[in-house]
Design a protein around this motif. Structure first.
Motif, PDB file in Angstrom:
ATOM      1  N   ASP A 238     -15.706  13.015 -22.406  1.00  0.00           N
ATOM      2  CA  ASP A 238     -14.847  12.100 -21.485  1.00  0.00           C
ATOM      3  C   ASP A 238     -13.380  12.850 -21.693  1.00  0.00           C
ATOM      4  N   CYS A 239     -13.191  12.806 -20.672  1.00  0.00           N
ATOM      5  CA  CYS A 239     -11.468  13.168 -20.569  1.00  0.00           C
ATOM      6  C   CYS A 239     -10.699  12.085 -19.183  1.00  0.00           C
ATOM      7  N   SER A 240      -8.904  11.985 -19.747  1.00  0.00           N
ATOM      8  CA  SER A 240      -8.341  11.139 -18.997  1.00  0.00           C
ATOM      9  C   SER A 240      -7.235  12.634 -18.630  1.00  0.00           C
ATOM     10  N   HIS A 241      -7.300  11.997 -16.842  1.00  0.00           N
ATOM     11  CA  HIS A 241      -6.267  12.602 -16.484  1.00  0.00           C
ATOM     12  C   HIS A 241      -5.297  11.471 -15.872  1.00  0.00           C
ATOM     13  N   THR A 242      -4.121  12.567 -16.184  1.00  0.00           N
ATOM     14  CA  THR A 242      -3.278  11.350 -15.489  1.00  0.00           C
ATOM     15  C   THR A 242      -2.065  11.483 -14.810  1.00  0.00           C
ATOM     16  N   LEU A 243      -2.381  11.172 -13.023  1.00  0.00           N
ATOM     17  CA  LEU A 243      -1.997  11.494 -11.894  1.00  0.00           C
ATOM     18  C   LEU A 243      -0.651  11.403 -11.382  1.00  0.00           C
ATOM     19  N   GLY A 244       0.297   9.827 -12.266  1.00  0.00           N
ATOM     20  CA  GLY A 244       1.394   9.760 -11.962  1.00  0.00           C
ATOM     21  C   GLY A 244       1.931   7.767 -12.253  1.00  0.00           C
ATOM     22  N   ARG A 245       3.061   7.892 -11.747  1.00  0.00           N
ATOM     23  CA  ARG A 245       3.509   6.467 -12.284  1.00  0.00           C
ATOM     24  C   ARG A 245       3.115   5.581 -11.540  1.00  0.00           C
ATOM     25  N   PHE A 246       3.144   4.826 -11.037  1.00  0.00           N
ATOM     26  CA  PHE A 246       3.435   3.425  -9.718  1.00  0.00           C
ATOM     27  C   PHE A 246       4.576   2.908  -9.980  1.00  0.00           C
ATOM     28  N   PRO A 247       5.491   2.564  -9.282  1.00  0.00           N
ATOM     29  CA  PRO A 247       5.695   3.210  -7.633  1.00  0.00           C
ATOM     30  C   PRO A 247       5.676   4.059  -7.623  1.00  0.00           C
ATOM     31  N   ASP A 248       6.307   4.915  -8.311  1.00  0.00           N
ATOM     32  CA  ASP A 248       6.698   6.291  -7.816  1.00  0.00           C
ATOM     33  C   ASP A 248       6.141   7.064  -7.100  1.00  0.00           C
ATOM     34  N   LEU A 249       4.354   7.286  -6.866  1.00  0.00           N
ATOM     35  CA  LEU A 249       3.418   7.764  -6.354  1.00  0.00           C
ATOM     36  C   LEU A 249       2.903   6.299  -6.170  1.00  0.00           C
ATOM     37  N   SER A 250       2.291   6.835  -4.819  1.00  0.00           N
ATOM     38  CA  SER A 250       2.107   4.945  -3.436  1.00  0.00           C
ATOM     39  C   SER A 250       0.241   5.393  -4.221  1.00  0.00           C
ATOM     40  N   ILE A 251      -0.389   4.046  -3.510  1.00  0.00           N
ATOM     41  CA  ILE A 251      -1.788   4.211  -3.830  1.00  0.00           C
ATOM     42  C   ILE A 251      -2.769   5.565  -2.994  1.00  0.00           C
ATOM     43  N   SER A 252      -2.094   5.372  -1.694  1.00  0.00           N
ATOM     44  CA  SER A 252      -3.407   6.543  -0.917  1.00  0.00           C
ATOM     45  C   SER A 252      -2.237   8.391  -1.839  1.00  0.00           C
ATOM     46  N   ASP A 253      -1.258   8.420  -2.410  1.00  0.00           N
ATOM     47  CA  ASP A 253      -0.590   9.793  -2.985  1.00  0.00           C
ATOM     48  C   ASP A 253      -1.588   9.372  -3.561  1.00  0.00           C
TER      49      ASP A 253
END
Length: 279
Positions: free
Chosen positions: A48-63
Protein backbone atom coordinates in the motif's frame (compact mmCIF):
# COMPACT_ATOMS: atom_id res chain seq x y z
CA UNK A 1 -19.62 14.77 -0.67
CA UNK A 2 -18.80 16.75 -3.76
CA UNK A 3 -15.61 18.74 -3.34
CA UNK A 4 -15.81 22.41 -4.32
CA UNK A 5 -13.32 25.24 -4.13
CA UNK A 6 -15.15 27.09 -1.27
CA UNK A 7 -15.47 23.85 0.69
CA UNK A 8 -11.77 23.07 0.39
CA UNK A 9 -10.67 26.65 1.03
CA UNK A 10 -12.75 26.90 4.23
CA UNK A 11 -11.91 23.45 5.60
CA UNK A 12 -11.45 23.87 9.37
CA UNK A 13 -8.51 22.65 11.41
CA UNK A 14 -9.07 19.72 13.74
CA UNK A 15 -7.18 18.05 16.56
CA UNK A 16 -5.78 15.48 14.16
CA UNK A 17 -5.26 15.25 10.38
CA UNK A 18 -8.27 14.25 8.29
CA UNK A 19 -9.15 13.52 4.68
CA UNK A 20 -11.66 15.01 2.27
CA UNK A 21 -12.19 12.25 -0.30
CA UNK A 22 -12.72 13.04 -3.96
CA UNK A 23 -12.82 9.92 -6.13
CA UNK A 24 -10.61 7.12 -7.43
CA UNK A 25 -8.59 6.99 -4.20
CA UNK A 26 -7.70 10.70 -4.36
CA UNK A 27 -8.28 12.97 -1.39
CA UNK A 28 -7.22 16.23 0.24
CA UNK A 29 -5.33 15.74 3.51
CA UNK A 30 -5.76 18.61 5.98
CA UNK A 31 -3.02 18.61 8.62
CA UNK A 32 -3.14 19.95 12.17
CA UNK A 33 -1.01 22.92 11.08
CA UNK A 34 -3.48 23.80 8.31
CA UNK A 35 -1.58 22.64 5.22
CA UNK A 36 -3.77 21.01 2.55
CA UNK A 37 -2.17 18.42 0.28
CA UNK A 38 -3.63 16.34 -2.53
CA UNK A 39 -2.79 12.65 -2.11
CA UNK A 40 -3.38 9.44 -4.01
CA UNK A 41 -3.47 5.99 -2.40
CA UNK A 42 -2.55 3.01 -4.57
CA UNK A 43 -1.29 -0.55 -4.31
CA UNK A 44 1.72 -1.87 -6.22
CA UNK A 45 3.91 -4.94 -5.80
CA UNK A 46 1.70 -6.06 -2.93
CA UNK A 47 2.33 -2.83 -0.97
CA UNK A 48 0.00 0.00 0.00
CA UNK A 49 1.52 3.31 -1.11
CA UNK A 50 0.67 7.01 -1.08
CA UNK A 51 1.71 9.61 -3.62
CA UNK A 52 1.64 13.40 -3.16
CA UNK A 53 0.10 15.24 -6.10
CA UNK A 54 0.50 18.84 -4.91
CA UNK A 55 -0.72 21.48 -2.50
CA UNK A 56 -4.08 23.22 -2.45
CA UNK A 57 -4.88 25.93 -3.50
CA UNK A 58 -1.75 26.05 -5.71
CA UNK A 59 -3.05 22.91 -7.40
CA UNK A 60 -6.73 23.17 -8.30
CA UNK A 61 -9.22 20.32 -8.14
CA UNK A 62 -9.22 19.78 -11.91
CA UNK A 63 -5.41 19.85 -12.12
CA UNK A 64 -5.14 17.45 -9.18
CA UNK A 65 -7.48 15.03 -10.95
CA UNK A 66 -5.36 15.24 -14.09
CA UNK A 67 -2.23 14.43 -12.09
CA UNK A 68 -4.15 11.59 -10.44
CA UNK A 69 -4.95 10.13 -13.87
CA UNK A 70 -1.30 10.43 -14.97
CA UNK A 71 -0.12 8.70 -11.80
CA UNK A 72 -2.72 5.95 -12.18
CA UNK A 73 -1.44 5.17 -15.68
CA UNK A 74 2.08 4.79 -14.29
CA UNK A 75 0.86 2.47 -11.54
CA UNK A 76 -1.02 0.41 -14.12
CA UNK A 77 2.29 0.01 -15.96
CA UNK A 78 4.05 -1.12 -12.80
CA UNK A 79 5.90 2.19 -12.23
CA UNK A 80 6.04 4.06 -8.94
CA UNK A 81 4.98 7.70 -9.60
CA UNK A 82 7.53 9.12 -7.16
CA UNK A 83 10.40 7.18 -8.75
CA UNK A 84 9.25 8.35 -12.17
CA UNK A 85 9.26 12.01 -11.03
CA UNK A 86 12.77 11.68 -9.60
CA UNK A 87 13.97 10.19 -12.89
CA UNK A 88 12.43 13.07 -14.83
CA UNK A 89 14.08 15.61 -12.50
CA UNK A 90 17.47 13.97 -12.98
CA UNK A 91 16.97 14.00 -16.75
CA UNK A 92 16.10 17.70 -16.63
CA UNK A 93 19.16 18.49 -14.51
CA UNK A 94 21.39 16.47 -16.82
CA UNK A 95 19.90 18.18 -19.88
CA UNK A 96 20.44 21.67 -18.43
CA UNK A 97 24.05 20.84 -17.58
CA UNK A 98 24.72 19.72 -21.13
CA UNK A 99 23.04 22.45 -23.15
CA UNK A 100 25.11 24.56 -25.47
CA UNK A 101 24.69 27.60 -23.24
CA UNK A 102 25.98 25.61 -20.24
CA UNK A 103 29.09 24.80 -22.29
CA UNK A 104 29.42 28.52 -23.09
CA UNK A 105 29.20 29.45 -19.41
CA UNK A 106 31.90 26.94 -18.45
CA UNK A 107 34.19 28.30 -21.16
CA UNK A 108 33.59 31.88 -20.01
CA UNK A 109 34.50 30.98 -16.42
CA UNK A 110 37.66 29.18 -17.58
CA UNK A 111 38.85 32.26 -19.44
CA UNK A 112 38.19 34.96 -16.82
CA UNK A 113 41.70 34.65 -15.38
CA UNK A 114 43.41 33.78 -18.66
CA UNK A 115 42.17 36.54 -20.91
CA UNK A 116 41.98 40.31 -20.69
CA UNK A 117 38.97 42.00 -19.16
CA UNK A 118 38.02 43.43 -22.55
CA UNK A 119 38.20 40.03 -24.26
CA UNK A 120 35.96 38.44 -21.63
CA UNK A 121 33.51 41.36 -21.76
CA UNK A 122 33.25 41.08 -25.52
CA UNK A 123 32.81 37.28 -25.43
CA UNK A 124 30.04 37.49 -22.81
CA UNK A 125 28.34 40.27 -24.78
CA UNK A 126 28.31 38.38 -28.08
CA UNK A 127 27.39 34.99 -26.61
CA UNK A 128 24.63 36.44 -24.42
CA UNK A 129 23.15 38.32 -27.36
CA UNK A 130 23.23 35.61 -29.99
CA UNK A 131 23.29 32.27 -28.11
CA UNK A 132 21.86 32.44 -24.59
CA UNK A 133 18.16 32.97 -25.37
CA UNK A 134 18.22 31.39 -28.82
CA UNK A 135 16.96 27.86 -29.61
CA UNK A 136 20.61 26.93 -30.17
CA UNK A 137 21.51 27.82 -26.59
CA UNK A 138 18.88 25.44 -25.21
CA UNK A 139 19.93 22.51 -27.42
CA UNK A 140 22.10 19.67 -26.04
CA UNK A 141 25.62 20.51 -27.10
CA UNK A 142 26.01 17.03 -28.61
CA UNK A 143 23.11 17.68 -30.99
CA UNK A 144 24.61 20.77 -32.59
CA UNK A 145 25.73 20.22 -36.16
CA UNK A 146 27.66 22.24 -38.71
CA UNK A 147 24.40 23.48 -40.24
CA UNK A 148 23.28 24.99 -36.91
CA UNK A 149 26.51 26.98 -36.55
CA UNK A 150 26.38 28.02 -40.21
CA UNK A 151 22.82 29.34 -39.87
CA UNK A 152 23.72 31.28 -36.73
CA UNK A 153 26.77 32.95 -38.29
CA UNK A 154 24.91 33.68 -41.50
CA UNK A 155 22.07 35.35 -39.59
CA UNK A 156 24.62 37.63 -37.92
CA UNK A 157 26.70 38.32 -41.02
CA UNK A 158 23.59 39.23 -43.03
CA UNK A 159 21.59 40.49 -40.02
CA UNK A 160 18.41 38.61 -40.99
CA UNK A 161 16.85 39.31 -37.59
CA UNK A 162 17.70 42.35 -35.48
CA UNK A 163 18.86 41.57 -31.96
CA UNK A 164 17.71 43.60 -28.97
CA UNK A 165 20.31 46.34 -29.15
CA UNK A 166 21.13 46.44 -32.84
CA UNK A 167 20.94 49.94 -34.21
CA UNK A 168 21.26 49.22 -37.91
CA UNK A 169 19.92 46.68 -40.33
CA UNK A 170 23.16 46.06 -42.26
CA UNK A 171 25.07 42.83 -41.77
CA UNK A 172 27.77 42.41 -39.15
CA UNK A 173 30.43 40.17 -40.77
CA UNK A 174 33.18 41.15 -38.33
CA UNK A 175 30.99 40.16 -35.35
CA UNK A 176 30.22 36.85 -37.09
CA UNK A 177 33.93 36.11 -37.46
CA UNK A 178 34.68 36.99 -33.85
CA UNK A 179 31.77 34.87 -32.64
CA UNK A 180 33.01 31.97 -34.76
CA UNK A 181 36.34 32.18 -32.92
CA UNK A 182 34.55 32.00 -29.57
CA UNK A 183 32.39 29.06 -30.69
CA UNK A 184 35.45 27.20 -31.96
CA UNK A 185 37.15 27.60 -28.57
CA UNK A 186 33.97 26.53 -26.75
CA UNK A 187 33.68 23.30 -28.73
CA UNK A 188 37.38 22.53 -28.30
CA UNK A 189 36.91 22.79 -24.54
CA UNK A 190 33.74 20.67 -24.77
CA UNK A 191 35.78 17.93 -26.48
CA UNK A 192 38.34 18.00 -23.68
CA UNK A 193 35.62 17.78 -21.01
CA UNK A 194 33.92 14.87 -22.80
CA UNK A 195 30.74 16.74 -23.69
CA UNK A 196 31.17 16.25 -27.44
CA UNK A 197 33.30 14.12 -29.75
CA UNK A 198 33.70 16.56 -32.63
CA UNK A 199 33.94 20.30 -33.27
CA UNK A 200 31.35 21.41 -35.86
CA UNK A 201 32.94 24.86 -36.10
CA UNK A 202 36.21 23.39 -37.40
CA UNK A 203 34.48 22.49 -40.66
CA UNK A 204 33.59 26.14 -41.29
CA UNK A 205 36.27 28.52 -42.47
CA UNK A 206 35.48 32.22 -42.04
CA UNK A 207 35.29 32.53 -45.81
CA UNK A 208 32.59 29.83 -45.89
CA UNK A 209 30.11 31.99 -44.02
CA UNK A 210 31.29 35.57 -44.29
CA UNK A 211 32.27 37.84 -47.12
CA UNK A 212 34.13 40.76 -45.64
CA UNK A 213 33.73 44.17 -47.24
CA UNK A 214 36.88 45.62 -48.82
CA UNK A 215 39.12 47.39 -46.34
CA UNK A 216 38.88 51.16 -46.59
CA UNK A 217 42.02 52.99 -45.44
CA UNK A 218 41.77 56.58 -44.35
CA UNK A 219 43.86 59.08 -46.27
CA UNK A 220 47.04 60.27 -44.61
CA UNK A 221 47.00 63.97 -43.65
CA UNK A 222 49.32 66.45 -45.27
CA UNK A 223 51.57 68.59 -43.07
CA UNK A 224 49.37 71.70 -43.37
CA UNK A 225 46.25 69.63 -42.62
CA UNK A 226 47.86 68.13 -39.55
CA UNK A 227 48.59 71.66 -38.31
CA UNK A 228 44.87 72.47 -38.38
CA UNK A 229 44.07 69.24 -36.53
CA UNK A 230 46.54 70.08 -33.79
CA UNK A 231 45.10 73.57 -33.51
CA UNK A 232 41.60 72.12 -33.17
CA UNK A 233 42.73 69.99 -30.22
CA UNK A 234 43.34 73.13 -28.18
CA UNK A 235 39.72 74.32 -28.40
CA UNK A 236 37.61 71.14 -28.61
CA UNK A 237 36.90 68.37 -26.12
CA UNK A 238 37.91 68.05 -22.51
CA UNK A 239 41.46 68.43 -21.28
CA UNK A 240 41.71 64.67 -20.80
CA UNK A 241 40.60 64.08 -24.39
CA UNK A 242 43.13 66.59 -25.72
CA UNK A 243 45.93 64.92 -23.75
CA UNK A 244 44.87 61.52 -25.01
CA UNK A 245 44.86 62.65 -28.66
CA UNK A 246 48.32 64.22 -28.34
CA UNK A 247 49.65 61.06 -26.71
CA UNK A 248 48.17 59.02 -29.54
CA UNK A 249 49.94 61.19 -32.13
CA UNK A 250 53.25 60.97 -30.30
CA UNK A 251 53.26 57.24 -29.57
CA UNK A 252 50.89 55.66 -32.16
CA UNK A 253 49.76 53.37 -29.36
CA UNK A 254 46.63 51.27 -29.88
CA UNK A 255 43.44 53.00 -28.84
CA UNK A 256 42.45 50.21 -26.45
CA UNK A 257 45.79 50.58 -24.64
CA UNK A 258 45.41 54.35 -24.59
CA UNK A 259 41.95 54.10 -23.03
CA UNK A 260 43.20 51.63 -20.46
CA UNK A 261 46.28 53.66 -19.47
CA UNK A 262 46.51 54.82 -15.83
CA UNK A 263 48.16 57.81 -14.15
CA UNK A 264 50.48 55.61 -12.07
CA UNK A 265 54.16 56.47 -11.72
CA UNK A 266 56.43 55.12 -14.42
CA UNK A 267 58.36 51.96 -13.55
CA UNK A 268 60.65 52.24 -16.59
CA UNK A 269 64.20 51.28 -15.70
CA UNK A 270 66.43 51.84 -18.76
CA UNK A 271 69.50 49.58 -19.02
CA UNK A 272 71.74 52.41 -20.21
CA UNK A 273 71.56 55.48 -18.01
CA UNK A 274 68.57 57.62 -16.92
CA UNK A 275 65.47 58.29 -18.98
CA UNK A 276 65.44 61.36 -21.24
CA UNK A 277 62.99 63.08 -18.86
CA UNK A 278 65.42 62.83 -15.93
CA UNK A 279 68.57 63.64 -17.88
Amino acid sequence: MKLTYPLLLNAKLQDKPYKLHDRDSMYLRVSVSGSKVWKLDYRLDGKDCSHTLGRFPDLSISDARQRRNDAARLVASGIYPKAYEKQRQLQTITHNKNTFWAACEDWIEDNRDRRSEYYCWQAVRFLSRYVKDSPLGKMPVRDIKVAHVYDLLQSIAKRKVLAREERKAEGAPHIAIRLRQHLDAIFRRAIISGRVDANPVAALKPSDVVTLPPTRHNRALEANELKHVLAAFSVTGTELTRLAMRLLLLTSVRTVELRGATWGRSTWNPPYGPSPASA
